[in-house]
Structures are given as structure tokens and as C-alpha cells.
Design a protein around this motif. Structure first.
Motif, PDB file in Angstrom:
ATOM      1  N   ARG A 193       0.830  -1.198   0.000  1.00 35.53           N
ATOM      2  CA  ARG A 193       0.000   0.000   0.000  1.00 35.53           C
ATOM      3  C   ARG A 193       0.875   1.261   0.000  1.00 35.53           C
ATOM      4  O   ARG A 193       0.646   2.207  -0.760  1.00 35.53           O
TER       5      ARG A 193
ATOM      6  N   TYR B 242      -5.039  -1.531  -3.038  1.00 34.18           N
ATOM      7  CA  TYR B 242      -4.639  -1.675  -1.642  1.00 34.18           C
ATOM      8  C   TYR B 242      -5.296  -0.676  -0.694  1.00 34.18           C
ATOM      9  O   TYR B 242      -4.985  -0.663   0.496  1.00 34.18           O
ATOM     10  N   ASN B 243      -6.188   0.175  -1.203  1.00 35.10           N
ATOM     11  CA  ASN B 243      -6.886   1.158  -0.377  1.00 35.10           C
ATOM     12  C   ASN B 243      -8.388   1.044  -0.579  1.00 35.10           C
ATOM     13  O   ASN B 243      -8.850   0.643  -1.646  1.00 35.10           O
ATOM     14  N   THR B 244      -9.125   1.455   0.417  1.00 42.26           N
ATOM     15  CA  THR B 244     -10.573   1.508   0.298  1.00 42.26           C
ATOM     16  C   THR B 244     -11.097   2.604   1.218  1.00 42.26           C
ATOM     17  O   THR B 244     -10.382   3.070   2.117  1.00 42.26           O
TER      18      THR B 244
ATOM     19  N   GLN C 150      -6.872  -4.425   2.687  1.00 42.61           N
ATOM     20  CA  GLN C 150      -6.889  -3.048   2.208  1.00 42.61           C
ATOM     21  C   GLN C 150      -6.866  -2.075   3.382  1.00 42.61           C
ATOM     22  O   GLN C 150      -7.547  -2.275   4.394  1.00 42.61           O
TER      23      GLN C 150
END
Length: 229
Positions: free
Chosen positions: A104, A125-127, A214
Motif C-alpha cells: 500500500r 490496496y486502499n478503500t 486493504q
């Protein structure tokens, strides 16, 4: 862009409650940092380290609890180096969390430096709030005509499981060797090392249906005592 290109004055990734300021002179670039996160921290470093550089295969994807997703390949420029310490705990779930967090961090820098201009790894890798904060952060660099160079070291990484699909990760960053660089002139804006070169990051990660951990929330505390040498 104007005759006086703008520069990011604080190279931390913003939290959801804070946006970095921008000034109109690159010579005013302030505290160095390469990327981004508020809970307690373990002062001790976990044994072992993973050093990730451009064109090297990071250990993180293979350490994932679920290797099935088609993970994006992340490359960084030759002049940007990230080091992640304590990647192996002996617990496969915690190791997967540490691995996906490292990816990330690399993904954000790849988006900033242009090696992932479409932000595919960033979205992978992000949310939630963390994704929006990361997108805003990348946009700040784009607006400033700036990129990143140098080194960052991530250490004292401590995972706390909050259930099967949720966890918190607290870690420190030494950003004393990371600097902004003007995209047009390649001028590097070095800054002095101060206590603010050391940052405490607090993150929340949630495992999605593909098994990817994530980052969903991220907060940073600059100059935290437990991260300073």
C-alpha cells in the motif's frame, strides 16, 4: 503552471481531517517524508527486514493470506527506496497484513512518481476514507509539479487483530532522507533532520472478498516520541 511552480510543504499523506498546504516557491519546501498514519505503538522492532527497491520482487504479495488475486506489479523509480522492517512474525495472517500494508505504501509512491500513473495499485490496496485521502494526496503532488526522491524506513510495525477480517497496524517511519523534487528541473529540496522527520502511523485494514488486506483508515502523528531515535 505559473512562473513560480508550487511545491508541497509537508510530504506527509493527509489524513481524512487534514489536507497538506501548498506554497508558491519550491525553495520553501519543508519537512521531508515519503508517504503516510492514532493508537498505541510498540517501541521495539520486530526481527528481520524487507528492503524493497525498483525492479525487485517484494516479499509482500507472496506473504499474503490469499495469493489468488491478480496483484498489480509495483515499481518505483531508481532514486526512491523504501525499507520495511519486521515483515515476518510467524503468524501468517499478521504477515499478510504487514505485506499488504507495505504494498500500500509503495502504491502511493508509485502513483506520485508516475510509475503507476493510472493508480491501479492505489485502488487495489486502499478503500474507503484511506483511498480518498490517498487520491487527494497524489493530486496535491500533481498540482505542485513535484515528485519524491530519497529513502524512507518503516519500523516498529505492530499488528493487532480485531477479528477475522479487520486489524489495526501501528508503525513508525524515518523520513529524514526523503525529499520532494521538481518534476521539470529535477531540483531536490533537501530539508534538515528534526524530530518531525519521524512519524507514527496508525492504520486500520480490512480484508476484502479476494483476501487482500486493504487500508481503510490512516492517521499520522509527526514527531511522536516513540519513533524518534
Amino acid at each position: 503552471m505559473s512562473a513560480h511552480p508550487e511545491a508541497v510543504t509537508d510530504l506527509r499523506e493527509p489524513t481524512v481531517n487534514r489536507r497538506p498546504t501548498i506554497v508558491t516557491a519550491l525553495t520553501l519546501t519543508a519537512a521531508a517524508a515519503l508517504t503516510l498514519s492514532a493508537c498505541g505503538s510498540d517501541d521495539g522492532e520486530a526481527a528481520g527486514s524487507t528492503e524493497v527497491e525498483r525492479d525487485s520482487k517484494p516479499a509482500s504479495p507472496t506473504a499474503s493470506a490469499d495469493p489468488s488475486p491478480d496483484r498489480p506489479e509495483i515499481e518505483l523509480p531508481n532514486d526512491l527506496k523504501l525499507t520495511f522492517e519486521g515483515g515476518k512474525t510467524g503468524d501468517p495472517v499478521k504477515d499478510a497484513i504487514l505485506a499488504d500494508n507495505a504494498e500500500r505504501m509503495r502504491a502511493v509512491d508509485a502513483a506520485i512518481t508516475g510509475t503507476d500513473s493510472e493508480g491501479k495499485a492505489l485502488a487495489f490496496y486502499n478503500t474507503g476514507k484511506a483511498l480518498q485521502a490517498a487520491l487527494d494526496w497524489v493530486a496535491q503532488f500533481e498540482e505542485a509539479g513535484a515528485t519524491l526522491t530519497g529513502e524512507a524506513r518503516y519500523y516498529a510495525r505492530e499488528v493487532t487483530l480485531k477479528g477475522e477480517d479487520s486489524a489495526t497496524l501501528v508503525f513508525c517511519a524515518d523520513e529524514s532522507k526523503g525529499f520532494s523534487k521538481d518534476k521539470k528541473t529535477d531540483e531536490v529540496h533537501k530539508t534538515p533532520v528534526t524530530e518531525n522527520s519521524y512519524v507514527l502511523y496508525n492504520t486500520r485494514l480490512d480484508r476484502n472478498t479476494d483476501g487482500v488486506w486493504q487500508t481503510s483508515q490512516i492517521v499520522s502523528t509527526r514527531g511522536a516520541a516513540q519513533c524518534r531515535p
